[in-house]
Design a protein around this motif. Structure first.
Motif, PDB file in Angstrom:
ATOM      1  N   VAL A   1       0.836  -1.200   0.000  1.00 39.97           N
ATOM      2  CA  VAL A   1       0.000   0.000   0.000  1.00 39.97           C
ATOM      3  C   VAL A   1       0.874   1.254   0.000  1.00 39.97           C
ATOM      4  O   VAL A   1       0.628   2.204  -0.753  1.00 39.97           O
ATOM      5  N   CYS A   2       1.887   1.256   0.839  1.00 38.17           N
ATOM      6  CA  CYS A   2       2.793   2.414   0.913  1.00 38.17           C
ATOM      7  C   CYS A   2       3.489   2.658  -0.426  1.00 38.17           C
ATOM      8  O   CYS A   2       3.668   3.804  -0.846  1.00 38.17           O
TER       9      CYS A   2
ATOM     10  N   PHE B   1       6.939  10.044   8.832  1.00 39.33           N
ATOM     11  CA  PHE B   1       6.976   8.684   9.373  1.00 39.33           C
ATOM     12  C   PHE B   1       7.671   8.609  10.733  1.00 39.33           C
ATOM     13  O   PHE B   1       7.644   7.561  11.390  1.00 39.33           O
ATOM     14  N   MET B   2       8.290   9.686  11.149  1.00 38.46           N
ATOM     15  CA  MET B   2       8.914   9.700  12.469  1.00 38.46           C
ATOM     16  C   MET B   2       7.887   9.823  13.597  1.00 38.46           C
ATOM     17  O   MET B   2       8.230   9.664  14.772  1.00 38.46           O
TER      18      MET B   2
ATOM     19  N   GLN C   1      -0.804   3.943   7.136  1.00 36.06           N
ATOM     20  CA  GLN C   1      -0.656   2.605   6.575  1.00 36.06           C
ATOM     21  C   GLN C   1       0.678   1.983   6.985  1.00 36.06           C
ATOM     22  O   GLN C   1       0.756   0.786   7.277  1.00 36.06           O
ATOM     23  N   GLY C   2       1.738   2.794   7.035  1.00 39.43           N
ATOM     24  CA  GLY C   2       3.041   2.276   7.415  1.00 39.43           C
ATOM     25  C   GLY C   2       3.158   1.919   8.888  1.00 39.43           C
ATOM     26  O   GLY C   2       4.079   1.193   9.282  1.00 39.43           O
ATOM     27  N   TYR C   3       2.227   2.407   9.703  1.00 44.66           N
ATOM     28  CA  TYR C   3       2.229   2.108  11.141  1.00 44.66           C
ATOM     29  C   TYR C   3       2.217   0.606  11.387  1.00 44.66           C
ATOM     30  O   TYR C   3       2.889   0.112  12.295  1.00 44.66           O
TER      31      TYR C   3
ATOM     32  N   ALA D   1      14.388   3.256   7.357  1.00 44.30           N
ATOM     33  CA  ALA D   1      14.692   2.182   6.416  1.00 44.30           C
ATOM     34  C   ALA D   1      13.437   1.725   5.670  1.00 44.30           C
ATOM     35  O   ALA D   1      13.493   1.400   4.475  1.00 44.30           O
ATOM     36  N   ILE D   2      12.305   1.703   6.356  1.00 43.84           N
ATOM     37  CA  ILE D   2      11.053   1.306   5.702  1.00 43.84           C
ATOM     38  C   ILE D   2      10.686   2.299   4.612  1.00 43.84           C
ATOM     39  O   ILE D   2      10.297   1.913   3.500  1.00 43.84           O
ATOM     40  N   VAL D   3      10.794   3.596   4.911  1.00 46.34           N
ATOM     41  CA  VAL D   3      10.484   4.617   3.904  1.00 46.34           C
ATOM     42  C   VAL D   3      11.410   4.473   2.704  1.00 46.34           C
ATOM     43  O   VAL D   3      10.969   4.499   1.546  1.00 46.34           O
ATOM     44  N   LEU D   4      12.710   4.327   2.976  1.00 44.31           N
ATOM     45  CA  LEU D   4      13.670   4.189   1.881  1.00 44.31           C
ATOM     46  C   LEU D   4      13.375   2.956   1.035  1.00 44.31           C
ATOM     47  O   LEU D   4      13.516   2.988  -0.192  1.00 44.31           O
TER      48      LEU D   4
END
Length: 442
Positions: free
Chosen positions: A124-125, A164-165, A309-311, A341-344
Motif C-alpha cells: 500500500v505504501c 513517518f517519524m 498505513q506504514g504504522y 529504512a522502511i520509507v527508503l
C-alpha cells in the motif's frame, strides 16, 4: 486461568489513547484512499444497480468479519487473563487450543499473520508513493517543466521520512483529519464536473455479465479493507467497548465509507459509463483548474495517509522481531532508524518498479482474503470449539461461510490479478480476454 478480567471493558494502560472521535476519523482515512477514484470503473463491471447492492453487501460482510475477529480476540484474552493480545498472538493461541487437526498449524500462525500484514501494508505504501508522484508530475509538467518521474519519487523521501517519524496513532489523528478534509474537497471538485452534463441513466446497464464481477468484488474489497490499521486503532482506544456492534465506531465509520464509495461509483459510472478510467481524475481535462486542484488535493491527502498505513509495518517489524535484540537505552534511536529504512525501501521499490501497481492486486487479493475472512473465521471456529459448540450451531456455520467466502475471493482475485499481469506484459491479447486492467486499487 482467570476469567474475571475483561479486556473489552477493562481499563487499558496506554500512554496516548485515542478517543472515539479520533478512532472514527482514522478509520475513515485508512478506508478511503485512491481506490475510491476507481469505483466508477468498478460499477462498469457490475452495472449501476448491481454495483450499489454489491458495495453494501460486500462492505457488510467485511465489517461483520472484523467484528467476529475482534470478539474472538477478546474471548482469548479474557480466558488467559491477558491484556491487548495482538492478532498474531491470538491466532497462535486459538490454533493451539482448537481442533486437533488444526493444532499442527499453531507454530506458523504468528509468522503467517505478520507476513501477510507486512506484505500488504508495505505494498500500500509503495502504491501511495506512485500515486503521489504521478499526480505531482502531471501538475509539474503543466505549470513548470517536465522532469523525470523518478525525480518526483526520490523527492518524496525527505517529507515521507519526516512524517513517518511520528510514532503514535494519537499524533497522526490531526493529519488524518486534514487528509479527510482534502479528500472530501477533492471529491467535491470531481462531482462538480461530473454533474455538469449527465446522460440519461437508461444509457447505463443495471447489471453486467457475471464474468466481470470478480473485478468489482476486488475493487470494493481491496480498496476499503485495512485490517491491520483497524485492529491497531482498537488497541489504542481509551474506550474499546464503543468500538464494536451495530452502533459502534467501526460500524458507523464503515457505513459512512460505504455511502461515499457507492455514491461516487454510481455518479461516476452514470457520467462516463465504461469510458471511466482507473482513476476518474483522468477523465477530466488536464487543462481545467478544477482538475488540477483535485489532483493536488488527492496527492496531499494520500501523502498524509502514508504514515497511517506504514504504522502496521513498523509495529510488526519492530515490536515482534527487532526491539528485543537491543538494549533499552538504544531502542528509541534504532526504532527511528527502522522507520527511515522502511520509507527508503518503499521509495526504492517505487523507483525500480514504477509499474508495481499491476502486481499489487495479486498481493492484495491473496493477503486480504486470508487476513480479513479466512483467519477470522478460523480463529472464531477454534474459540467456539473450546466452548463446546456443535458443528451444526449457527456460529460454526457462520465461520465456515467466512472461510469459504475468503477462499473464493482469494482464488477469484488472484486469478484475475494473474490474467491482468499477463495482459499488461503482452501475454494475452486485448481481444482474447474480457478482464480489464484496473490501476490504483487502493
Amino acid at each position: 486461568m482467570s476469567t474475571n478480567f475483561d479486556p473489552h471493558f477493562g481499563k487499558r494502560d496506554i500512554e496516548t489513547p485515542i478517543t472515539n472521535v479520533d478512532a472514527f476519523i482514522s478509520i475513515i482515512k485508512c478506508s478511503i484512499g485512491t481506490g475510491c477514484l476507481e469505483m466508477p470503473r468498478a460499477f462498469c463491471n457490475a452495472g449501476w444497480l448491481n454495483g450499489l447492492i454489491g458495495t453494501f453487501v460486500i462492505g457488510f460482510i467485511m465489517v461483520y468479519s472484523i467484528n467476529v475477529l475482534i470478539i474472538a480476540m477478546y474471548e482469548i484474552s479474557k480466558v488467559h487473563d491477558l491484556r491487548l493480545l495482538s492478532y498474531p498472538e491470538c491466532m497462535r493461541i486459538a490454533l493451539e487450543e482448537g481442533p486437533i487437526c488444526l493444532r499442527m498449524l499453531s507454530p506458523l500462525a504468528e509468522f503467517t499473520v505478520n507476513f501477510f500484514m507486512c506484505l500488504y501494508h508495505f505494498g500500500v505504501c509503495c502504491v501511495y508513493i506512485l500515486f503521489i508522484a504521478d499526480n505531482l508530475k502531471q501538475l509539474g509538467d503543466a505549470f513548470y517543466q517536465q522532469w523525470s518521474y523518478n525525480l518526483y519519487v526520490i523527492g518524496l523521501t525527505g517529507p515521507l521520512v519526516s512524517l513517518f517519524m511520528i510514532r503514535s496513532l494519537k499524533s497522526l489523528v490531526p493529519f488524518s483529519m486534514l487528509a479527510n478534509i482534502m479528500v472530501i474537497t477533492g471529491f467535491s471538485c470531481i462531482l462538480i464536473y461530473i454533474f455538469e452534463d449527465l446522460p440519461p441513466l437508461s444509457d447505463r446497464k443495471m447489471f453486467n455479465t457475471i464474468r466481470k464481477y470478480p473485478l468489482f468484488f476486488g475493487t470494493v474489497l481491496f480498496s476499503m479493507e485495512s485490517v491491520g490499521v483497524i485492529i491497531a486503532i482498537e488497541h489504542e482506544m481509551a474506550n474499546p467497548k464503543d468500538y464494536l456492534g451495530c452502533t459502534g465506531i467501526l460500524s458507523l465509520a464503515s457505513l459512512f465509507t460505504l455511502i461515499i464509495y457507492a455514491g461516487f461509483g454510481f455518479v461516476g459510472y452514470w457520467r462516463f459509463g465504461c469510458q471511466a478510467y482507473g482513476s476518474i481524475t483522468l477523465n477530466m481535462p488536464s487543462d481545467m483548474l478544477i482538475s488540477r486542484l483535485a489532483k493536488l488535493l488527492f496527492a496531499l491527502a494520500i501523502f498524509l495517509t502514508y504514515a497511517l498505513q506504514g504504522y502496521v509495518v513498523v509495529d510488526v517489524l519492530w515490536h515482534y522481531y527487532l526491539e528485543d535484540m537491543f538494549d533499552e537505552e538504544y531502542r528509541p534511536i534504532l526504532e527511528y532508524n527502522t522507520r527511515c529504512a522502511i520509507v527508503l525501501s518503499t521509495v526504492l521499490v517505487a523507483v525500480f518498479s514504477p509499474d508495481i501497481s499491476i502486481f499489487l492486486p495479486l498481493v492484495g487479493a491473496f493477503c486480504l482474503s486470508i487476513l480479513s475472512f479466512v483467519l477470522p473465521g478460523l480463529m472464531d471456529l477454534c474459540v467456539i470449539y473450546t466452548k463446546g459448540h456443535r458443528i451444526t450451531s449457527s456460529k460454526f456455520l457462520r465461520d465456515i461461510f467466512l472461510i469459504i467466502f475468503g477462499v473464493s475471493g482469494c482464488i477469484a482475485g488472484t486469478w484475475e490479478a494473474i490474467i491482468t499481469i499477463k495482459k499488461d506484459y503482452g501475454y494475452i491479447n486485448e481481444g482474447n480476454q474480457s478482464l480489464l486492467y484496473y490501476s490504483y486499487f487502493l
